[in-house]
Design a protein around this motif. Structure first.
Motif, PDB file in Angstrom:
ATOM      1  N   CYS A  42      52.028  22.917  82.824  1.00  0.00           N
ATOM      2  CA  CYS A  42      52.610  23.433  84.062  1.00  0.00           C
ATOM      3  C   CYS A  42      52.312  24.930  84.167  1.00  0.00           C
ATOM      4  N   ILE A  43      51.690  25.343  85.259  1.00  0.00           N
ATOM      5  CA  ILE A  43      51.440  26.766  85.496  1.00  0.00           C
ATOM      6  C   ILE A  43      51.939  27.120  86.890  1.00  0.00           C
ATOM      7  N   ARG A  44      52.263  28.380  87.058  1.00  0.00           N
ATOM      8  CA  ARG A  44      52.738  28.885  88.342  1.00  0.00           C
ATOM      9  C   ARG A  44      51.777  29.949  88.842  1.00  0.00           C
ATOM     10  N   ASP A  45      51.755  30.126  90.156  1.00  0.00           N
ATOM     11  CA  ASP A  45      50.897  31.143  90.754  1.00  0.00           C
ATOM     12  C   ASP A  45      51.206  32.501  90.130  1.00  0.00           C
ATOM     13  N   ASN A  46      50.167  33.241  89.776  1.00  0.00           N
ATOM     14  CA  ASN A  46      50.261  34.571  89.157  1.00  0.00           C
ATOM     15  C   ASN A  46      50.878  34.549  87.764  1.00  0.00           C
ATOM     16  N   GLU A  47      50.887  33.391  87.106  1.00  0.00           N
ATOM     17  CA  GLU A  47      51.381  33.308  85.729  1.00  0.00           C
ATOM     18  C   GLU A  47      50.367  33.948  84.792  1.00  0.00           C
ATOM     19  N   THR A  48      50.863  34.584  83.744  1.00  0.00           N
ATOM     20  CA  THR A  48      50.019  35.251  82.762  1.00  0.00           C
ATOM     21  C   THR A  48      50.281  34.668  81.384  1.00  0.00           C
ATOM     22  N   VAL A  49      49.194  34.361  80.667  1.00  0.00           N
ATOM     23  CA  VAL A  49      49.274  33.907  79.286  1.00  0.00           C
ATOM     24  C   VAL A  49      48.654  34.997  78.425  1.00  0.00           C
ATOM     25  N   ILE A  50      49.359  35.416  77.362  1.00  0.00           N
ATOM     26  CA  ILE A  50      48.869  36.494  76.490  1.00  0.00           C
ATOM     27  C   ILE A  50      48.836  35.997  75.054  1.00  0.00           C
ATOM     28  N   LYS A  51      47.731  36.274  74.365  1.00  0.00           N
ATOM     29  CA  LYS A  51      47.592  35.972  72.932  1.00  0.00           C
ATOM     30  C   LYS A  51      47.226  37.271  72.221  1.00  0.00           C
ATOM     31  N   LYS A  52      47.661  37.413  70.969  1.00  0.00           N
ATOM     32  CA  LYS A  52      47.367  38.605  70.172  1.00  0.00           C
ATOM     33  C   LYS A  52      46.408  38.243  69.041  1.00  0.00           C
ATOM     34  N   TYR A  53      45.429  39.126  68.807  1.00  0.00           N
ATOM     35  CA  TYR A  53      44.460  38.932  67.737  1.00  0.00           C
ATOM     36  C   TYR A  53      44.255  40.246  66.993  1.00  0.00           C
ATOM     37  N   SER A  54      43.853  40.154  65.735  1.00  0.00           N
ATOM     38  CA  SER A  54      43.550  41.352  64.946  1.00  0.00           C
ATOM     39  C   SER A  54      42.245  41.957  65.444  1.00  0.00           C
ATOM     40  N   LEU A  55      42.230  43.261  65.553  1.00  0.00           N
ATOM     41  CA  LEU A  55      41.053  43.961  66.065  1.00  0.00           C
ATOM     42  C   LEU A  55      40.200  44.463  64.910  1.00  0.00           C
ATOM     43  N   GLN A  56      38.926  44.145  64.960  1.00  0.00           N
ATOM     44  CA  GLN A  56      37.949  44.628  63.982  1.00  0.00           C
ATOM     45  C   GLN A  56      37.185  45.779  64.628  1.00  0.00           C
ATOM     46  N   ASP A  57      36.131  46.256  63.962  1.00  0.00           N
ATOM     47  CA  ASP A  57      35.303  47.311  64.552  1.00  0.00           C
ATOM     48  C   ASP A  57      34.616  46.823  65.815  1.00  0.00           C
ATOM     49  N   SER A  58      34.275  45.551  65.829  1.00  0.00           N
ATOM     50  CA  SER A  58      33.640  44.940  66.987  1.00  0.00           C
ATOM     51  C   SER A  58      34.121  43.495  67.060  1.00  0.00           C
ATOM     52  N   ILE A  59      34.353  43.020  68.257  1.00  0.00           N
ATOM     53  CA  ILE A  59      34.820  41.641  68.420  1.00  0.00           C
ATOM     54  C   ILE A  59      34.178  41.054  69.666  1.00  0.00           C
ATOM     55  N   VAL A  60      33.794  39.789  69.574  1.00  0.00           N
ATOM     56  CA  VAL A  60      33.288  39.052  70.728  1.00  0.00           C
ATOM     57  C   VAL A  60      34.277  37.935  71.013  1.00  0.00           C
ATOM     58  N   ILE A  61      34.761  37.900  72.227  1.00  0.00           N
ATOM     59  CA  ILE A  61      35.690  36.854  72.645  1.00  0.00           C
ATOM     60  C   ILE A  61      34.936  35.930  73.594  1.00  0.00           C
ATOM     61  N   ASN A  62      34.779  34.688  73.168  1.00  0.00           N
ATOM     62  CA  ASN A  62      34.141  33.688  74.011  1.00  0.00           C
ATOM     63  C   ASN A  62      35.227  32.811  74.611  1.00  0.00           C
ATOM     64  N   MET A  63      35.106  32.534  75.891  1.00  0.00           N
ATOM     65  CA  MET A  63      36.076  31.710  76.615  1.00  0.00           C
ATOM     66  C   MET A  63      35.439  30.360  76.880  1.00  0.00           C
ATOM     67  N   TYR A  64      36.223  29.277  76.693  1.00  0.00           N
ATOM     68  CA  TYR A  64      35.695  27.928  76.835  1.00  0.00           C
ATOM     69  C   TYR A  64      36.541  27.109  77.788  1.00  0.00           C
ATOM     70  N   LEU A  65      35.856  26.275  78.566  1.00  0.00           N
ATOM     71  CA  LEU A  65      36.495  25.271  79.398  1.00  0.00           C
ATOM     72  C   LEU A  65      36.486  23.997  78.568  1.00  0.00           C
ATOM     73  N   VAL A  66      37.658  23.389  78.367  1.00  0.00           N
ATOM     74  CA  VAL A  66      37.785  22.250  77.462  1.00  0.00           C
ATOM     75  C   VAL A  66      38.195  21.012  78.252  1.00  0.00           C
ATOM     76  N   HIS A  67      37.314  19.999  78.254  1.00  0.00           N
ATOM     77  CA  HIS A  67      37.598  18.735  78.943  1.00  0.00           C
ATOM     78  C   HIS A  67      38.115  17.679  77.977  1.00  0.00           C
ATOM     79  N   ASN A  68      37.967  17.907  76.685  1.00  0.00           N
ATOM     80  CA  ASN A  68      38.346  16.939  75.652  1.00  0.00           C
ATOM     81  C   ASN A  68      39.570  17.480  74.921  1.00  0.00           C
TER      82      ASN A  68
END
Length: 131
Positions: free
Chosen positions: A58-84
């Motif tokens: 269940c999501i609402r209009d203008n809803e925000t989801v936040i996750k926290k991760y440890s920061l390294q010197d460099s980080i690549v965040i890949n976003m995925y669409l998951v159908h399975n």
């Protein structure tokens, strides 16, 4: 006071799941052995998906989801669409990359050791339906 009473905001079912690719401590008999790595004397599992939102949540209009991760010197965040919904790794069937973001720490700037990943949902009637 519209924003304070969430019951006034229509809720929608997410049609897809969205996740980011992460590395976590390796757990024997849970994570695939081929994803096992050792970095800085730590036993890690690579290529795991961390779900930001799952299909049918269940999501609402203008809803925000936040996750926290440890920061390294460099980080690549890949976003995925998951159908399975049973997908655990980004290379599993039904998982497709839909975006990427590379962040590099500037040594001259004092930063927190945490990175916040935020996804905002703006409901469009053409792709969502109210609950």
């Amino acid at each position: 006071m519209y924003d304070l009473n969430r019951s006034d905001t229509p809720a929608y079912k997410a049609k897809h799941s969205y996740a980011v690719n992460i590395i976590k401590p390796f757990v024997v008999n849970t994570h695939p052995i081929e994803k096992f790595v050792i970095k800085d004397d730590k036993r890690l599992c690579t290529d795991l998906l961390d779900y930001l939102i799952e299909e049918n949540d269940c999501i609402r209009d203008n809803e925000t989801v936040i996750k926290k991760y440890s920061l390294q010197d460099s980080i690549v965040i890949n976003m995925y669409l998951v159908h399975n919904l049973s997908a655990k790794l980004f290379k599993d069937d039904g998982v497709s990359k839909c975006g990427s973001l590379k962040l590099t720490r500037n040594e001259d700037v004092q930063l927190s050791k945490e990175l916040l990943v935020q996804i905002d949902f703006v409901v469009k009637e053409k792709w969502s339906r109210p609950l």
